[in-house]
Scaffold this motif. Structure first.
Motif, mmCIF file in Angstrom:
data_model
loop_
_atom_site.group_PDB
_atom_site.id
_atom_site.type_symbol
_atom_site.label_atom_id
_atom_site.label_comp_id
_atom_site.label_asym_id
_atom_site.label_seq_id
_atom_site.Cartn_x
_atom_site.Cartn_y
_atom_site.Cartn_z
ATOM 1 N N HIS A 29 0.956 -0.994 -0.389
ATOM 2 C CA HIS A 29 -0.497 0.394 -0.185
ATOM 3 C C HIS A 29 0.741 0.635 0.198
ATOM 4 C CE1 HIS A 29 -3.025 -2.902 2.018
ATOM 5 N NE2 HIS A 29 -3.766 -2.208 1.140
ATOM 6 N N ASP A 32 -2.020 5.986 1.254
ATOM 7 C CA ASP A 32 -3.332 6.191 2.045
ATOM 8 C C ASP A 32 -3.587 6.298 -0.053
ATOM 9 O OD1 ASP A 32 -3.046 8.609 0.238
ATOM 10 O OD2 ASP A 32 -4.218 9.689 2.204
ATOM 11 N N THR A 33 -3.516 5.183 -0.851
ATOM 12 C CA THR A 33 -3.944 5.166 -2.146
ATOM 13 C C THR A 33 -4.640 4.006 -1.957
ATOM 14 O OG1 THR A 33 -2.335 3.641 -2.714
ATOM 15 C CG2 THR A 33 -2.231 6.806 -2.723
ATOM 16 N N ASN A 34 -3.563 3.086 -1.197
ATOM 17 C CA ASN A 34 -4.288 1.695 -0.677
ATOM 18 C C ASN A 34 -4.768 0.288 -2.387
ATOM 19 O OD1 ASN A 34 -6.139 2.391 1.230
ATOM 20 N ND2 ASN A 34 -7.661 3.651 0.040
#
Length: 367
Positions: A29, A32-34
């Motif tokens: 990951h 915070d882009t996943n």
């Protein structure tokens, strides 16, 4: 307990462990882009931030003037053998090449496909140093002068920037000593280097080009090698090597954190001095074929068992070193012998381990 490993590969080469651990987290990951950093779209704001970070830290660490463009290209150094003449030789149709080893020789042969190439120094083998300036034959009408700052195969390194005729751009392949010492970028028209030795992983080539050299490629220049097109599109004309660009940015940030180019140069001199001192003090058991004034800080090339080397003894050296975790010490297939590549990520402790082994190996095999 895992065996200690010291990796002396000439490229792809060692990457700082601290950088690798950070990259490891981003593979699953990225922030915070996943999604993984490997999966980011090159058109996304997240990758744009990666690209901008890399550009910023490169300019800061190398002190790149504002009238130079940064390009993240594909094809490695070999791709640049063609890209340089395709973009620059049209001014006069001629170019000067200072050939001091295998890579500059290959570059000159490639450039000869696109224009007239003048060999500044008589080409000959073996390559054992940078010929004295008094024998150079430079053409003041050349479109550019080309040289390779460090020849990884032969272990030959320029210790200063060559002086060229006024108005003739200087082009340099810095693939194997990029970001290992301070460089006055303003002395060059173009600098390039593959990332896989000192500044990252294989897959991206960092090109730094002065903006007045853009805009006049040969009509046959492929679009992916066209500096003007790539500049206009910020290296995003096609899908760039996104992950290698990210790695490059992280490695240069590490260089900055460690003390910048002055510290990298100090370390490189300290590391190479250890091995050259052992070679010089071995009474001929180890020998360097390179002229002392041209010996590379990056690639310490030497023979075992005399000036010509003893093949069986050199094989024994490589095998014994490997058993101790001293890896990738075999010389290039074209020249044989031993080669220890001491790029930025190699620590002083790594080199000290090799030095201790060399002394012990000599004691056990000097008869």
């Amino acid at each position: 307990m895992a065996q200690q490993i010291s990796y002396f590969s000439p490229g792809p080469a060692k990457i700082p462990e601290e950088v690798l651990r950070g990259l490891q987290e981003s593979l699953i990951h990225y922030k915070d882009t996943n999604v993984s950093v490997l999966e980011l779209s090159h058109r996304s704001k997240d990758f744009d931030a990666i690209l901008q970070k890399a550009e910023t830290v490169i300019r800061e660490v190398l002190d790149v003037p504002g009238n130079y463009k940064l390009l993240f290209m594909q094809g490695g150094g070999t791709g640049q053998f063609a890209a340089v003449p395709l973009n620059l030789i049209s001014r006069t149709g001629k170019a000067d090449y200072i050939v001091t080893g295998s890579w500059s020789s290959k570059a000159a042969k490639e450039a000869a496909k696109y224009g007239s190439v003048n060999l500044v120094v008589p080409e000959g083998q073996p390559y054992t140093g940078v010929p004295d300036r008094s024998c150079w034959k430079l053409d003041p009408d050349a479109s550019y002068v080309y040289y390779c700052a460090n020849e990884t195969v032969e272990g030959v390194e320029f210790q200063s920037v060559p002086e060229v005729p006024p108005g003739v751009p200087l082009v340099c392949d810095m693939s194997s000593n990029y970001f290992t010492r301070s460089v006055d970028v303003s002395k060059f028209g173009l600098i390039y280097g593959g990332a896989q030795k000192n500044i990252g992983c294989a897959g991206v080539t960092l090109v730094i080009v002065r903006d007045d050299l853009l805009g006049n490629p040969l009509p046959t220049c492929p679009v992916v090698l066209d500096y003007t097109v790539m500049t206009k599109h910020r290296s995003l004309y096609n899908t760039p090597p996104t992950f290698p660009i990210h790695v490059l940015g992280e490695v240069i940030a590490w260089v900055k954190k460690e003390g910048g180019l002055a510290e990298m140069e100090r370390r490189s001199l300290e590391k190479s001095k250890i091995l050259y001192s052992i070679i010089e003090e071995s009474h001929g058991f180890y020998s360097s074929p390179v002229d002392p004034g041209s010996r590379s800080r990056m690639n310490v090339v030497f023979r075992v068992g005399g000036a010509a080397g003893e093949e069986d003894l050199e094989k024994k050296f490589v095998d014994a070193a490997s058993q101790l975790g001293l890896l990738s010490l075999k010389g290039h297939r074209s020249v044989g012998g031993i080669r220890a590549s001491l790029y930025n990520a190699l620590t002083l402790a790594d080199v000290q381990r090799l030095g201790q082994f060399m002394k012990k190996f000599q004691q056990e095999n000097k008869a």
